[in-house]
Design a protein around this motif. Structure first.
Motif, short mmCIF file in Angstrom:
data_model
loop_
_atom_site.label_atom_id
_atom_site.label_comp_id
_atom_site.label_asym_id
_atom_site.label_seq_id
_atom_site.Cartn_x
_atom_site.Cartn_y
_atom_site.Cartn_z
N ASN A 311 -3.98 4.93 -6.39
CA ASN A 311 -2.70 4.60 -5.77
C ASN A 311 -2.01 3.45 -6.52
OD1 ASN A 311 -0.61 4.76 -3.97
ND2 ASN A 311 -1.75 4.00 -2.20
N LEU A 312 -2.81 2.49 -7.00
CA LEU A 312 -2.25 1.34 -7.71
C LEU A 312 -1.54 1.76 -8.99
CD1 LEU A 312 -2.26 -1.87 -7.92
CD2 LEU A 312 -4.20 -1.55 -9.44
N VAL A 313 -2.19 2.58 -9.80
CA VAL A 313 -1.60 3.01 -11.07
C VAL A 313 -0.36 3.87 -10.82
CG1 VAL A 313 -1.98 4.41 -13.14
CG2 VAL A 313 -3.76 2.84 -12.34
N VAL A 431 -11.88 1.10 1.91
CA VAL A 431 -10.59 1.15 1.21
C VAL A 431 -10.39 2.51 0.56
CG1 VAL A 431 -9.26 0.21 -0.74
CG2 VAL A 431 -10.43 -1.33 0.84
N TYR A 432 -11.45 3.06 -0.03
CA TYR A 432 -11.35 4.38 -0.67
C TYR A 432 -11.05 5.46 0.37
CZ TYR A 432 -12.64 8.67 -3.08
OH TYR A 432 -12.63 9.93 -3.60
N LEU A 433 -11.77 5.45 1.48
CA LEU A 433 -11.55 6.45 2.53
C LEU A 433 -10.15 6.32 3.12
CD1 LEU A 433 -15.00 6.30 4.37
CD2 LEU A 433 -14.17 8.07 2.80
N VAL A 437 -6.13 9.11 3.40
CA VAL A 437 -5.30 9.48 4.55
C VAL A 437 -3.93 8.79 4.53
CG1 VAL A 437 -7.27 9.99 6.02
CG2 VAL A 437 -6.36 7.67 5.98
N LEU A 438 -3.81 7.67 3.83
CA LEU A 438 -2.52 6.98 3.76
C LEU A 438 -1.62 7.63 2.72
CD1 LEU A 438 -3.57 3.21 3.93
CD2 LEU A 438 -2.51 4.58 5.73
N PRO A 439 -0.31 7.54 2.88
CA PRO A 439 0.61 8.13 1.90
C PRO A 439 0.54 7.38 0.57
CG PRO A 439 1.83 6.81 3.47
CD PRO A 439 0.42 6.91 3.99
N ARG A 440 0.72 8.10 -0.51
CA ARG A 440 0.73 7.46 -1.83
C ARG A 440 2.02 6.66 -1.99
NH1 ARG A 440 -0.41 10.81 -7.35
NH2 ARG A 440 -2.56 10.58 -6.63
N GLY A 444 1.27 2.80 1.30
CA GLY A 444 -0.15 3.14 1.31
C GLY A 444 -0.99 2.09 0.60
N LEU A 445 -0.50 1.61 -0.54
CA LEU A 445 -1.22 0.59 -1.29
C LEU A 445 -1.30 -0.71 -0.50
CD1 LEU A 445 -2.58 -0.26 -3.95
CD2 LEU A 445 -0.31 -0.87 -4.82
N ALA A 446 -0.19 -1.10 0.13
CA ALA A 446 -0.19 -2.31 0.96
C ALA A 446 -1.18 -2.19 2.11
CB ALA A 446 1.21 -2.57 1.49
N GLY A 447 -1.26 -0.99 2.70
CA GLY A 447 -2.22 -0.76 3.78
C GLY A 447 -3.65 -0.90 3.31
N GLN A 448 -3.96 -0.36 2.14
CA GLN A 448 -5.31 -0.48 1.60
C GLN A 448 -5.67 -1.94 1.32
OE1 GLN A 448 -4.63 2.70 -1.53
NE2 GLN A 448 -6.79 3.11 -1.07
#
Length: 480
Positions: A311-313, A431-433, A437-440, A444-448
């Motif tokens: 998601n970061l990249v 974080v991986y799991l 389920v979070l949107p890309r 989603g990144l902020a949530g992770q």
């Protein structure tokens, strides 16, 4: 000398060193994201190949005298100036070698454009000769605040020039301009914010004394730098510039985080440990505290970065860089052990055992060469995975001498890092799991990131991790 080893000096030095690295590298990271969207992986591949040769040359120019200046019991202006002129003479010599070898490097990589890139980029050797002495002065005086100001200003100035040149369509020369501007700006600002100036002083006997200590560090550093960059040289030659660019970009994320804390430990712990070199028990106490604290901070960041790498990249760099994700994840594993390696090696330097330091580097590189030979016929990804395994093996080698020298057993070291390792692993899995389920994208990144940080803190409190309580105590003390 005693003042360099006080708790206040060490914590203050670490604070400003982390601020320096975090500030400058944070700025450079943002700038690199912008540049990555303006430039191609091929252009990044070219500059990274050339930077390998320049980095190796810089090690020779700085030739171990910087560490010798920090470790030496008594230093005066004659020592600083003598080292400055030796470094400057080395820069002239090494630049001449690179200038005339540039066509050979370009021919080896079958890329004629590299000739001028090597010749221009190698000019950073000259400000590097001065920066080596300036850094030693800062470390001895614990004046890390001035260094923080200088590096942040240099990062801003060089980043602006790099973005301007990339926007103007100058391609790889935007990266060359950024590097040159950074070194020049850093040298000039350091001359303003710290009181040291080179004087017309030179003492051959002082140089000889420091060289007897420093030459072993030079050899060790040269071996380490050549080997650390050997994989990049092989990737650039066996595969292509694009693969080199993707590999370097994937490595950049964990390297940015770890070198921020790692270089802070290296810069601050050497003078602090050197101040207590006649009291081994105190050196062990400081060494264990450094390892516990650094792994508590680094391991969750490496675990979280590897877990959220996809998601970061995609969010920061875009679709064209997605091939770097597995390289990023493997690099997280390799860099996770780096801070405790640095702490163990700095303890050796502080005790004046540069001879052991050199022997360790030779042994580690022998192991690395065997691993490289076994993996060179593999694909690029497997090739880097083998490298990460070798880095893990070298962790045991780095810790081994301190068993005899300081009585710090390898099993004690792993007991010291096990709590942070276990909690970081649990957080990384979550974080991986969560990423599945979070949107890309940004949300989603902020949530992770938020979930990972919250879980790590909760687990630290729940398992009563000693490093968490130590850092919390320091924070409360500073807030009074």
């Amino acid at each position: 000398m005693e003042e360099r080893g006080t708790k206040e000096q060490v914590l203050g030095g670490l604070f400003w060193k982390v601020m320096e690295n975090g500030g400058s590298q944070g700025i450079q990271f943002v700038i690199s994201i912008i540049l990555a969207r303006l430039l191609s992986p091929d252009e990044y591949g070219i500059i990274n190949i050339v930077l390998i040769f320049v980095t190796i040359a810089n090690v020779i120019v700085q030739n171990g005298f910087g560490t010798a200046l920090v470790q030496k019991q008594q230093v005066d202006e004659r020592d600083y100036s003598s080292v400055f002129y030796v470094n400057l003479a080395a820069a002239v010599s090494i630049y001449g070698v690179l200038f005339f070898c540039a066509p050979l490097i370009a021919a080896f990589y079958d890329n004629p454009s590299m000739t001028q890139v090597v010749r221009v980029l190698s000019l950073v050797l000259f400000p590097g000769a001065a920066i080596c002495v300036q850094n030693a002065f800062v470390a001895r005086q614990m004046r890390f605040k001035g260094l923080c100001i200088a590096t942040v200003l240099a990062a801003v100035a060089s980043g602006g020039i790099g973005i301007f040149m990339a926007s103007a369509g100058l391609g790889v020369w935007a990266l060359v301009g950024q590097q040159l501007c950074y070194y020049l700006a850093l040298t000039l600002v350091l001359f303003v914010v710290i009181p040291w100036r080179p004087r017309i002083l030179f003492a051959v006997e002082r140089v000889g004394t420091m060289f007897r200590f420093g030459w072993k560090l030079l050899c060790a550093s040269l071996i380490d730098t050549v080997f650390m960059n050997l994989y990049g040289l092989v990737v650039g030659k066996i595969y292509d510039e694009r693969t080199m660019g993707i590999y370097s970009r994937g490595e950049q994320f964990p390297k940015l985080i770890v070198t921020n804390l790692g270089t802070a430990i290296q810069a601050v712990m050497l003078p602090a440990l050197s101040a207590h070199q006649t009291h081994p028990d105190e050196v062990v106490r400081m060494l264990r505290r450094s390892i516990k604290t650094s792994v508590y901070l680094v391991l969750p960041m490496m675990a979280g970065l590897a877990a959220a790498g996809d998601n970061l990249v995609w969010t920061l760099l875009g679709e064209k860089w997605m091939a770097c994700v597995p390289f990023l994840q493997i690099s997280c594993l390799a860099y996770a052990v780096w801070p405790m390696d640095i702490a163990n090696l700095q303890a050796l330097n502080a005790m004046g055992r540069s001879d052991v330091f050199l022997k360790l580097e030779i042994l580690k590189k022998a192991v690395g060469v065997v691993i490289l030979a076994l993996s060179i016929r593999c694909g690029a990804l497997a090739f880097i995975a083998w490298k990460a395994m070798g880095d893990f093996v070298c962790t045991f080698i780095n810790a081994w001498p301190n068993q005899k020298l300081l009585g710090y057993q390898v099993r004690q070291l792993w007991r010291d890092i096990l709590p942070a390792l276990a909690v970081s692993g649990l957080m990384g899995v979550l974080v991986y799991l969560l990423g599945t389920v979070l949107p890309r994208g940004v949300l989603g990144l902020a949530g992770q990131v938020a979930a990972g940080g919250a879980v790590y803190l909760l687990l630290s409190v729940g398992f009563k991790l000693e490093s968490f309580r130590y850092l919390l105590g320091i924070f409360r003390e500073k807030m009074r």
